[in-house]
Design an enzyme around this catalytic site. Structure first.
Site, PDB file in Angstrom:
ATOM      1  N   ARG A 198       1.638  11.762  -9.353  1.00 18.26           N
ATOM      2  CA  ARG A 198       2.099  10.378  -9.141  1.00 18.26           C
ATOM      3  C   ARG A 198       3.485  10.135  -9.715  1.00 18.26           C
ATOM      4  NH1 ARG A 198      -2.388   7.631  -7.318  1.00 18.26           N
ATOM      5  NH2 ARG A 198      -4.388   8.108  -8.293  1.00 18.26           N
TER       6      ARG A 198
ATOM      7  N   PHE B 182      -0.846  16.009   4.395  1.00 16.93           N
ATOM      8  CA  PHE B 182      -1.141  15.482   3.069  1.00 16.93           C
ATOM      9  C   PHE B 182       0.131  15.385   2.224  1.00 16.93           C
ATOM     10  CE2 PHE B 182      -2.620  15.414  -1.299  1.00 16.93           C
ATOM     11  CZ  PHE B 182      -3.545  14.385  -1.217  1.00 16.93           C
TER      12      PHE B 182
ATOM     13  N   GLU C 266       0.849  -1.195   0.000  1.00 22.20           N
ATOM     14  CA  GLU C 266       0.000   0.000   0.000  1.00 22.20           C
ATOM     15  C   GLU C 266       0.885   1.247   0.000  1.00 22.20           C
ATOM     16  OE1 GLU C 266      -2.481   1.694  -0.727  1.00 22.20           O
ATOM     17  OE2 GLU C 266      -4.095   1.031   0.605  1.00 22.20           O
ATOM     18  N   ASP C 267       0.336   2.358  -0.482  1.00 25.88           N
ATOM     19  CA  ASP C 267       1.113   3.599  -0.486  1.00 25.88           C
ATOM     20  C   ASP C 267       1.141   4.235   0.901  1.00 25.88           C
ATOM     21  OD1 ASP C 267      -1.589   4.280  -0.552  1.00 25.88           O
ATOM     22  OD2 ASP C 267      -1.400   5.758  -2.158  1.00 25.88           O
TER      23      ASP C 267
ATOM     24  N   ASP D 126      -3.587   5.737   6.622  1.00 26.75           N
ATOM     25  CA  ASP D 126      -4.024   6.986   7.260  1.00 26.75           C
ATOM     26  C   ASP D 126      -4.943   6.612   8.422  1.00 26.75           C
ATOM     27  OD1 ASP D 126      -4.444   9.723   7.579  1.00 26.75           O
ATOM     28  OD2 ASP D 126      -5.950   9.851   6.010  1.00 26.75           O
TER      29      ASP D 126
HETATM   30  P1  5GP Z   1      -7.149   5.104   5.048  1.00 28.97           P
HETATM   31  O1  5GP Z   1      -8.216   4.127   4.701  1.00 28.97           O
HETATM   32  O2  5GP Z   1      -5.987   4.508   5.808  1.00 28.97           O
HETATM   33  O3  5GP Z   1      -7.692   6.326   5.714  1.00 28.97           O
HETATM   34  O4  5GP Z   1      -6.606   5.713   3.681  1.00 28.97           O
HETATM   35  C1  5GP Z   1      -5.792   5.050   2.834  1.00 28.97           C
HETATM   36  C2  5GP Z   1      -5.838   5.719   1.473  1.00 28.97           C
HETATM   37  O5  5GP Z   1      -6.098   7.130   1.550  1.00 28.97           O
HETATM   38  C3  5GP Z   1      -4.490   5.609   0.809  1.00 28.97           C
HETATM   39  O6  5GP Z   1      -4.368   4.420   0.087  1.00 28.97           O
HETATM   40  C4  5GP Z   1      -4.468   6.834  -0.081  1.00 28.97           C
HETATM   41  O7  5GP Z   1      -5.086   6.542  -1.296  1.00 28.97           O
HETATM   42  C5  5GP Z   1      -5.301   7.852   0.650  1.00 28.97           C
HETATM   43  N1  5GP Z   1      -4.462   8.793   1.405  1.00 28.97           N
HETATM   44  C6  5GP Z   1      -4.343   8.906   2.750  1.00 28.97           C
HETATM   45  N2  5GP Z   1      -3.489   9.881   3.094  1.00 28.97           N
HETATM   46  C7  5GP Z   1      -3.045  10.423   1.941  1.00 28.97           C
HETATM   47  C8  5GP Z   1      -2.086  11.469   1.641  1.00 28.97           C
HETATM   48  O8  5GP Z   1      -1.476  12.112   2.511  1.00 28.97           O
HETATM   49  N3  5GP Z   1      -1.872  11.719   0.316  1.00 28.97           N
HETATM   50  C9  5GP Z   1      -2.506  11.046  -0.678  1.00 28.97           C
HETATM   51  N4  5GP Z   1      -2.212  11.382  -1.933  1.00 28.97           N
HETATM   52  N5  5GP Z   1      -3.404  10.054  -0.431  1.00 28.97           N
HETATM   53  C10 5GP Z   1      -3.650   9.746   0.863  1.00 28.97           C
END
Ligand code: 5GP
Length: 183
Positions: A170, A157, A104-105, A108
């Site tokens: 990207r 962010f 995963e990238d 959050d």
């Molecule tokens: P979660 O479900 O953990 O809240 O969110 C995961 C997804 O939210 C990540 O796979 C990503 O796509 C997006 N995301 C969360 N934080 C960021 C951020 O700081 N930058 C970007 N570009 N995407 C984020």
């Protein structure tokens, strides 16, 4: 490394350089190689954001007897989470008895990760591990802890190295963070 950049009217400043990324990708790859050396793992890249990290990581791990899959969820619009995790799509491979590594990238809130692990466990793999480029523990709503983390960061962010803002950014080699107070 380039200086500040503007994407969709927002300013981002350099945060993590490509050489720092390469160093941590090597470290995480060595951890995964150590844990799965005698396995035929399946790496599941979470599109779209993880495609750059996954490409570097999988090659660096260097386990030849592996397969790669690609899945997609979307939980983000603009710069704030919607709190909705949508359905997992694209996973056609048979995971029964396999050692899975989800790539995963960014984690959050952890909602996407928790849902994905439960969807994947339902496919009866032998094991499931979770690797992430970035982890924001302060925004966690789940207490989820990834098995492999390249960088732990503040809840700001992020853009670049696969991560986007409305589809842009990207392609950037380095990781950027949104500029405080100027957006
Ligand atoms: P979660 O479900 O953990 O809240 O969110 C995961 C997804 O939210 C990540 O796979 C990503 O796509 C997006 N995301 C969360 N934080 C960021 C951020 O700081 N930058 C970007 N570009 N995407 C984020």
């Amino acid at each position: 490394m380039e200086n500040k950049i503007k994407v969709n009217g927002l300013t981002f400043v350099p945060f993590i350089t490509r050489s720092q990324i390469a160093e941590q990708v090597k470290r995480v790859a060595a951890e995964i190689r150590r844990d799965l050396a005698d396995s035929q793992p399946v790496f599941i890249c979470v599109l779209k954001g993880a495609f750059v990290f996954a490409a570097d990581l999988i090659r660096e791990i260097g386990i030849n007897d592996c397969t790669c899959s690609f899945v997609r969820y979307a939980s983000y619009e603009g710069t704030s989470t919607t709190g909705n995790v949508r359905q997992l799509v694209g996973l056609t491979d048979d995971l029964e008895g396999r050692d899975v590594v989800i790539i995963e990238d960014i984690v959050d809130t952890g909602l996407t990760a928790v849902k994905m692990i439960s969807d994947i466990r339902a496919m009866n793999p032998r094991s499931v591990r979770f690797a992430t480029l970035l982890h924001k523990p302060a925004s966690s709503r789940t207490g989820f802890e990834p098995d492999y983390i390249a960088f732990t960061i503040e809840p700001k962010f992020i853009l670049g190295y696969g991560l986007d803002l409305d589809g842009k950014g990207r392609n950037l080699h380095d990781i950027y963070v949104i500029e405080e107070g100027n957006n």
